[in-house]
Design an enzyme around this catalytic site. Sequence first.
Site, PDB file in Angstrom:
ATOM      1  N   PHE A 105     -11.293   2.541   1.913  1.00 62.55           N
ATOM      2  CA  PHE A 105      -9.861   3.665   1.600  1.00 62.55           C
ATOM      3  C   PHE A 105      -9.257   3.313   0.791  1.00 62.55           C
ATOM      4  CE2 PHE A 105      -5.189   3.561   3.655  1.00 62.55           C
ATOM      5  CZ  PHE A 105      -5.127   5.017   2.820  1.00 62.55           C
TER       6      PHE A 105
ATOM      7  N   LYS B 187      -7.375 -13.170   6.761  1.00 58.39           N
ATOM      8  CA  LYS B 187      -6.783 -12.861   5.517  1.00 58.39           C
ATOM      9  C   LYS B 187      -6.117 -13.973   5.138  1.00 58.39           C
ATOM     10  CE  LYS B 187      -7.440  -9.333   3.448  1.00 58.39           C
ATOM     11  NZ  LYS B 187      -8.134  -8.878   2.604  1.00 58.39           N
TER      12      LYS B 187
ATOM     13  N   ALA C 182      -5.422 -13.870  10.558  1.00 59.57           N
ATOM     14  CA  ALA C 182      -6.333 -14.703  10.253  1.00 59.57           C
ATOM     15  C   ALA C 182      -6.468 -15.111   9.521  1.00 59.57           C
ATOM     16  CB  ALA C 182      -6.351 -15.869  11.719  1.00 59.57           C
TER      17      ALA C 182
ATOM     18  N   THR D  64     -17.075 -11.644   6.770  1.00 60.04           N
ATOM     19  CA  THR D  64     -16.443 -11.115   5.680  1.00 60.04           C
ATOM     20  C   THR D  64     -15.876 -12.161   4.704  1.00 60.04           C
ATOM     21  OG1 THR D  64     -17.806  -9.308   5.758  1.00 60.04           O
ATOM     22  CG2 THR D  64     -15.976  -8.390   4.640  1.00 60.04           C
TER      23      THR D  64
ATOM     24  N   ALA E 153     -12.908  -5.702  -0.208  1.00 55.39           N
ATOM     25  CA  ALA E 153     -14.094  -5.847   0.955  1.00 55.39           C
ATOM     26  C   ALA E 153     -13.111  -6.797   2.186  1.00 55.39           C
ATOM     27  CB  ALA E 153     -15.335  -5.827   0.317  1.00 55.39           C
TER      28      ALA E 153
ATOM     29  N   ASP F  54     -23.460  -7.072   0.500  1.00 56.54           N
ATOM     30  CA  ASP F  54     -23.475  -7.774   1.464  1.00 56.54           C
ATOM     31  C   ASP F  54     -22.116  -8.568   0.737  1.00 56.54           C
ATOM     32  OD1 ASP F  54     -21.882  -9.456   3.791  1.00 56.54           O
ATOM     33  OD2 ASP F  54     -23.860  -9.100   4.400  1.00 56.54           O
ATOM     34  N   ILE F  55     -21.300  -9.505   0.684  1.00 53.41           N
ATOM     35  CA  ILE F  55     -20.235 -10.085  -0.026  1.00 53.41           C
ATOM     36  C   ILE F  55     -20.987 -11.576   0.188  1.00 53.41           C
ATOM     37  CG2 ILE F  55     -18.770  -8.489  -1.346  1.00 53.41           C
ATOM     38  CD1 ILE F  55     -16.397  -9.726   0.257  1.00 53.41           C
TER      39      ILE F  55
ATOM     40  N   ASN G 168       6.911   3.423  14.342  1.00 53.61           N
ATOM     41  CA  ASN G 168       5.457   4.514  14.894  1.00 53.61           C
ATOM     42  C   ASN G 168       5.655   5.707  15.021  1.00 53.61           C
ATOM     43  OD1 ASN G 168       4.098   2.610  13.439  1.00 53.61           O
ATOM     44  ND2 ASN G 168       3.205   2.105  15.383  1.00 53.61           N
TER      45      ASN G 168
ATOM     46  N   THR H  22      -2.540  -8.758   2.553  1.00 50.88           N
ATOM     47  CA  THR H  22      -1.292  -8.038   3.502  1.00 50.88           C
ATOM     48  C   THR H  22      -0.332  -8.556   4.114  1.00 50.88           C
ATOM     49  OG1 THR H  22      -1.954  -7.027   6.091  1.00 50.88           O
ATOM     50  CG2 THR H  22      -3.679  -9.040   5.467  1.00 50.88           C
ATOM     51  N   ASP H  23       0.865  -7.927   4.068  1.00 51.39           N
ATOM     52  CA  ASP H  23       1.753  -8.900   4.997  1.00 51.39           C
ATOM     53  C   ASP H  23       1.360  -8.674   5.836  1.00 51.39           C
ATOM     54  OD1 ASP H  23       1.635  -6.126   6.333  1.00 51.39           O
ATOM     55  OD2 ASP H  23       3.584  -5.227   5.506  1.00 51.39           O
ATOM     56  N   GLU H  24       0.470  -8.950   6.493  1.00 54.92           N
ATOM     57  CA  GLU H  24       0.246  -9.466   8.562  1.00 54.92           C
ATOM     58  C   GLU H  24       0.046 -10.745   8.726  1.00 54.92           C
ATOM     59  OE1 GLU H  24      -2.121  -7.353  11.259  1.00 54.92           O
ATOM     60  OE2 GLU H  24      -1.592  -5.305   9.364  1.00 54.92           O
TER      61      GLU H  24
ATOM     62  N   TYR I 291      -7.483 -10.857  12.611  1.00 55.15           N
ATOM     63  CA  TYR I 291      -7.660 -10.153  11.201  1.00 55.15           C
ATOM     64  C   TYR I 291      -6.539 -10.864  10.181  1.00 55.15           C
ATOM     65  CZ  TYR I 291      -6.528  -5.963   7.464  1.00 55.15           C
ATOM     66  OH  TYR I 291      -6.091  -6.479   6.248  1.00 55.15           O
TER      67      TYR I 291
HETATM   68  N1  LIG Z   1      -5.073  -0.623   5.116  1.00 53.47           N
HETATM   69  C1  LIG Z   1      -4.217  -1.330   4.739  1.00 53.47           C
HETATM   70  O1  LIG Z   1      -2.665  -0.234   5.046  1.00 53.47           O
HETATM   71  C2  LIG Z   1      -3.979  -2.398   4.145  1.00 53.47           C
HETATM   72  C3  LIG Z   1      -2.185  -3.132   4.150  1.00 53.47           C
HETATM   73  C4  LIG Z   1      -2.835  -4.249   3.702  1.00 53.47           C
HETATM   74  C5  LIG Z   1      -3.804  -4.916   3.388  1.00 53.47           C
HETATM   75  N2  LIG Z   1      -5.094  -4.150   2.659  1.00 53.47           N
HETATM   76  C6  LIG Z   1      -6.497  -4.590   2.755  1.00 53.47           C
HETATM   77  O2  LIG Z   1      -6.489  -4.273   1.488  1.00 53.47           O
HETATM   78  C7  LIG Z   1      -8.577  -4.111   1.480  1.00 53.47           C
HETATM   79  C8  LIG Z   1      -8.835  -2.714   1.647  1.00 53.47           C
HETATM   80  O3  LIG Z   1      -8.186  -2.589   3.138  1.00 53.47           O
HETATM   81  P1  LIG Z   1      -8.883  -0.573   3.199  1.00 53.47           P
HETATM   82  O4  LIG Z   1      -7.781   0.176   4.350  1.00 53.47           O
HETATM   83  O5  LIG Z   1      -9.078   0.299   2.118  1.00 53.47           O
HETATM   84  O6  LIG Z   1     -10.278  -1.176   3.843  1.00 53.47           O
HETATM   85  P2  LIG Z   1     -11.597  -0.145   5.069  1.00 53.47           P
HETATM   86  O7  LIG Z   1     -12.002  -0.974   5.448  1.00 53.47           O
HETATM   87  O8  LIG Z   1     -11.307   0.959   4.814  1.00 53.47           O
HETATM   88  O9  LIG Z   1     -12.301  -0.405   3.568  1.00 53.47           O
HETATM   89  C9  LIG Z   1     -12.979  -2.281   3.277  1.00 53.47           C
HETATM   90  C10 LIG Z   1     -14.495  -1.655   2.125  1.00 53.47           C
HETATM   91  O10 LIG Z   1     -15.104  -2.897   2.066  1.00 53.47           O
HETATM   92  C11 LIG Z   1     -16.129  -2.645   2.482  1.00 53.47           C
HETATM   93  N3  LIG Z   1     -17.131  -3.898   3.809  1.00 53.47           N
HETATM   94  C12 LIG Z   1     -17.057  -4.184   4.605  1.00 53.47           C
HETATM   95  N4  LIG Z   1     -17.721  -5.653   4.880  1.00 53.47           N
HETATM   96  C13 LIG Z   1     -18.034  -5.704   3.492  1.00 53.47           C
HETATM   97  C14 LIG Z   1     -18.962  -6.597   3.101  1.00 53.47           C
HETATM   98  N5  LIG Z   1     -19.504  -7.828   3.837  1.00 53.47           N
HETATM   99  N6  LIG Z   1     -19.741  -7.008   1.856  1.00 53.47           N
HETATM  100  C15 LIG Z   1     -19.274  -6.042   1.266  1.00 53.47           C
HETATM  101  N7  LIG Z   1     -18.178  -4.565   1.692  1.00 53.47           N
HETATM  102  C16 LIG Z   1     -17.719  -4.522   2.333  1.00 53.47           C
HETATM  103  C17 LIG Z   1     -16.925  -1.712   3.581  1.00 53.47           C
HETATM  104  O11 LIG Z   1     -17.877  -0.969   3.671  1.00 53.47           O
HETATM  105  C18 LIG Z   1     -14.926  -0.392   3.148  1.00 53.47           C
HETATM  106  O12 LIG Z   1     -15.869  -0.054   2.468  1.00 53.47           O
HETATM  107  C19 LIG Z   1      -8.668  -5.165   2.037  1.00 53.47           C
HETATM  108  O13 LIG Z   1      -8.828  -6.364   1.572  1.00 53.47           O
HETATM  109  C20 LIG Z   1      -7.112  -5.028   3.733  1.00 53.47           C
HETATM  110  O14 LIG Z   1      -7.297  -6.114   4.323  1.00 53.47           O
HETATM  111  C21 LIG Z   1      -5.123  -2.497   3.656  1.00 53.47           C
END
Ligand SMILES: NC(=O)c1ccc[n+]([C@@H]2O[C@H](COP(=O)([O-])OP(=O)(O)OC[C@H]3O[C@@H](n4cnc5c(N)ncnc54)[C@H](O)[C@@H]3O)[C@@H](O)[C@H]2O)c1
Length: 342
Positions: free
Chosen positions: A13, A163, A161, A102, A84, A61-62, A258, A134-136, A159
């Site tokens: 996303f 991060k 934890a 991951t 990721a 895969d990272i 929400n 994340t703020d979590e 999750y």
């Molecule tokens: N969405 C939110 O509201 C939000 C809020 C705060 C922080 N974040 C952080 O932002 C980042 C992106 O979030 P998002 O919502 O886009 O997540 P998402 O789940 O939409 O996308 C994660 C992507 O990482 C890839 N991925 C997962 N495991 C992998 C691996 N082992 N190797 C390579 N690629 C891998 C997935 O295929 C996916 O494309 C994350 O680190 C998340 O913790 C997101």
Amino acid sequence: MSKAILITGGAGFIGSNFIQYFQEQYPEQQLINVDKLTYAGSLNNVTEAANNKNYHFVHGDIADMKTVTAIFADYDIEGVIHFAAESHVDRSIQDASPFIDTNIVGTLNLLQAARADWEEKGELSERRFHHISTDEIYGSLGESGKFTEETPYDPRNPYSASKAGANFLVKSFGHTYGMNVIISSCSNNYGPRQHEEKLLPTIIRQALAKEKIPIYGDGKNIRDWLFVEDHCKAIDLVYHHGKTLETYNIGGNNEQENILITHTVCRLLDELRPDLLQTYGLQHFSDLVTFVEDRKGHDKRYAIDASKIQNELGWQPEVDLENGLRKTVEWYLQKWKTNVPT
Ligand SMILES: NC(=O)c1ccc[n+]([C@@H]2O[C@H](COP(=O)([O-])OP(=O)(O)OC[C@H]3O[C@@H](n4cnc5c(N)ncnc54)[C@H](O)[C@@H]3O)[C@@H](O)[C@H]2O)c1
């Protein structure tokens, strides 16, 4: 070999929105996108990005060190922007293991490979490693107060934890080896291309299919909503101008329960799909809202104090909630024009 920025998780996303934004800003910048394409990632999210000759995709895969090392051998990585992650709290409650693989092992692999490569090139303190967090990690708030960069970490689910653990690793590489690391911690993102399991796409999908719209507990949990494009602008600023070893909190200044967000999305759907409302014999899509058993350990309230990034880097969110939600709803209506997933 020309220099490239490594984007991890760019088929997800936020990563895919970021690649789109970054290509618009810096079309000549080489970008390598490594993504495992889990259930959350899709190449459909980066079809336009792939048209740019400076974009390269690596399916990998990272959590696999060989894959990560190979990327640093194949390309001259000048910086990493690390998105990721396994990102869905509910899934982490079901099974935390992939979150450790991951979010922790994967982050460690990237840090180690970057450190080895950049040390060899004598540029460890110049090349940048940016972790998207994340703020979590800060836990849950009561009725008042906001998370600042100094708020102690207090993660409440696997999750967050994982991060928080990744953040500690990132910081440790800065302190121990003098690596140029930086962290940004953001609030709840919303916008186009979010996986359909998350709250906003769920509301829209269920409404379009005349199914119940499930809301946890009493719906009064509060999140700070950040439009993804505003987040991308903030990441750009932090990556290019933030101070080494610092954390920057990024929030939308949009605290909402929400249930209120749900009602706003339903109201927009009422306006944009009156035909469907009539077909279904409903007065409002919000009639489909159903309260369900609360998520385990559901954090009550998150709120971000984003004054540091505002004062130091001049960033502030530009898209207000009503407009951001409208853009989001319109995007999903377009996506699911012919086929609403069940
Ligand atoms: N969405 C939110 O509201 C939000 C809020 C705060 C922080 N974040 C952080 O932002 C980042 C992106 O979030 P998002 O919502 O886009 O997540 P998402 O789940 O939409 O996308 C994660 C992507 O990482 C890839 N991925 C997962 N495991 C992998 C691996 N082992 N190797 C390579 N690629 C891998 C997935 O295929 C996916 O494309 C994350 O680190 C998340 O913790 C997101």
